[in-house]
Scaffold this active site. Structure first.
Site, mmCIF file in Angstrom:
data_model
loop_
_atom_site.group_PDB
_atom_site.id
_atom_site.type_symbol
_atom_site.label_atom_id
_atom_site.label_comp_id
_atom_site.label_asym_id
_atom_site.label_seq_id
_atom_site.Cartn_x
_atom_site.Cartn_y
_atom_site.Cartn_z
ATOM 1 N N SER A 100 0.829 -1.210 0.000
ATOM 2 C CA SER A 100 0.000 0.000 0.000
ATOM 3 C C SER A 100 0.862 1.258 0.000
ATOM 4 O O SER A 100 1.999 1.264 0.474
ATOM 5 C CB SER A 100 -0.922 0.013 1.220
ATOM 6 O OG SER A 100 -1.795 -1.085 1.190
HETATM 7 N N1 SAH Z 1 -1.084 -4.605 4.070
HETATM 8 C C1 SAH Z 1 -0.342 -4.649 2.840
HETATM 9 C C2 SAH Z 1 -1.236 -4.493 1.646
HETATM 10 C C3 SAH Z 1 -1.388 -5.761 0.929
HETATM 11 S S1 SAH Z 1 -2.475 -5.700 -0.456
HETATM 12 C C4 SAH Z 1 0.779 -3.625 2.892
HETATM 13 O O1 SAH Z 1 1.336 -3.431 3.923
HETATM 14 O O2 SAH Z 1 1.146 -3.044 1.893
HETATM 15 C C5 SAH Z 1 -3.893 -6.492 0.216
HETATM 16 C C6 SAH Z 1 -3.729 -7.936 0.601
HETATM 17 O O3 SAH Z 1 -5.000 -8.388 1.015
HETATM 18 C C7 SAH Z 1 -3.296 -8.880 -0.512
HETATM 19 O O4 SAH Z 1 -2.111 -9.506 -0.162
HETATM 20 C C8 SAH Z 1 -4.449 -9.864 -0.612
HETATM 21 O O5 SAH Z 1 -4.042 -11.190 -0.906
HETATM 22 C C9 SAH Z 1 -5.050 -9.767 0.763
HETATM 23 N N2 SAH Z 1 -6.437 -10.247 0.890
HETATM 24 C C10 SAH Z 1 -7.495 -10.083 0.051
HETATM 25 N N3 SAH Z 1 -8.569 -10.708 0.535
HETATM 26 C C11 SAH Z 1 -8.202 -11.283 1.722
HETATM 27 C C12 SAH Z 1 -8.862 -12.076 2.694
HETATM 28 N N4 SAH Z 1 -10.148 -12.443 2.566
HETATM 29 N N5 SAH Z 1 -8.162 -12.489 3.767
HETATM 30 C C13 SAH Z 1 -6.854 -12.159 3.937
HETATM 31 N N6 SAH Z 1 -6.168 -11.419 3.047
HETATM 32 C C14 SAH Z 1 -6.827 -10.988 1.950
#
Ligand code: SAH
Length: 288
Positions: free
Chosen positions: A138
């Protein structure tokens, strides 16, 4: 109900769930991440580091600080310098984040250690960037903004993040809350987050592999919940796992999304507020 885990907890203490129905995302690389990676490469104020200077994943930030370069050595790699990270934090502050606790957490966490070495030169620009598996790290601004909104100037005991990804936001959260739990549904990303976080030795963070839409009932209630992926609505299980007085921040929507703040005001009472527009990868059910 099982006993609540005690802190500090090792990162290796992972709840491995059995793979359920396979669910493979069909969307192309989401967000602006790929575009960001391509267009900002040209604009990046820093030249790519020589291979020898590239920070290794096994290299801890603490070591970096503890071992300043001798004067005769080449200048410190600008990609990992405190000054570069400070400049990123100043930009985030100019964009409106005011919470000093959040800003200093952002200044503490070495974002470059959560990214592929090929993208490390862009670690401190304010953009989301690809981390593989069609997912993104993010944008620093949105990470800070969501935590600021969730914290609301108060103390956070127990926090849950849905969507660990590479683990960056989880590490920032661990600087502002006593206990942090983070769930990821894509196994290789869960593993990536573990290996990214290992050298940082974050004692108050526990990573789980599973479907975050179900939350983590064994550790609930949470003072704060952050979703790093956007659903059409906030899953009911997460609303139920919020402590009374707790605050949940989530991107909601499909093509157009906004941040939603949900405050639990009573046993069966939640108050919703719509905040700014945003753009996140989709929240998906099941595990992969
Ligand atoms: N928190 C991260 C952002 C990751 S992007 C950062 O620090 O940058 C969002 C993430 O959410 C992805 O890795 C995706 O696989 C995850 N995601 C989507 N749906 C999800 C769910 N139902 N349970 C857990 N993770 C999920």
């Amino acid at each position: 109900m099982s006993a609540k885990p005690r802190f500090p907890l090792p990162l290796s203490s992972v709840t491995a769930k059995k793979p359920g129905t396979e669910f493979r995302p069909t969307v192309a690389t989401p967000q602006t991440a790929t575009r960001n990676a391509a267009t900002t490469a040209a604009k990046s104020p820093w030249a790519p580091p020589p291979p020898a200077a590239t920070p290794s994943r096994a290299h801890s930030y603490a070591q970096e600080r503890a071992q300043p370069q001798p004067l005769a050595a080449p200048r410190q790699n600008p990609l990992v310098s405190d000054a570069v990270r400070r400049a990123m934090v100043q930009r985030v502050a100019r964009q409106g984040v005011q919470d000093q606790v959040v800003l200093s957490a952002l200044e503490t966490v070495p974002r470059h250690m959560f990214m592929d070495e090929g993208l490390a030169s862009q670690a401190y620009i304010d953009a989301s960037l690809p981390i593989g598996h069609h997912q993104t790290i993010s944008q620093p601004y949105i990470v800070a903004r969501m935590i600021e909104v969730m914290r609301n100037g108060g103390q956070l005991q127990r926090v849950l993040e849905i969507g660990t990804g590479c683990g960056y936001q989880a590490a920032v959260l661990a600087c502002v809350a006593q206990e942090v739990y983070s769930i990821e549904r894509i196994k290789p990303l869960h593993e990536l987050a573990k290996s990214n976080l290992r050298p940082l030795r974050v004692a108050n963070l526990r990573l789980h592999y599973g479907d975050g839409m179900l939350g983590l009932p064994q550790a609930a209630p949470f003072d704060g919940i952050i979703l790093a992926a956007a659903g059409l609505e906030v899953p009911q299980a997460l609303l139920e796992q919020l402590a009374i007085g707790g605050r949940l921040v989530a991107p909601v929507g499909a093509r157009t999304q906004h941040l939603e703040l949900v405050t639990r005001t009573g046993k069966a009472e939640w108050v919703r507020q719509t905040l700014e527009d945003c753009h996140f990868v989709p929240l998906r059910p099941g595990i992969v």
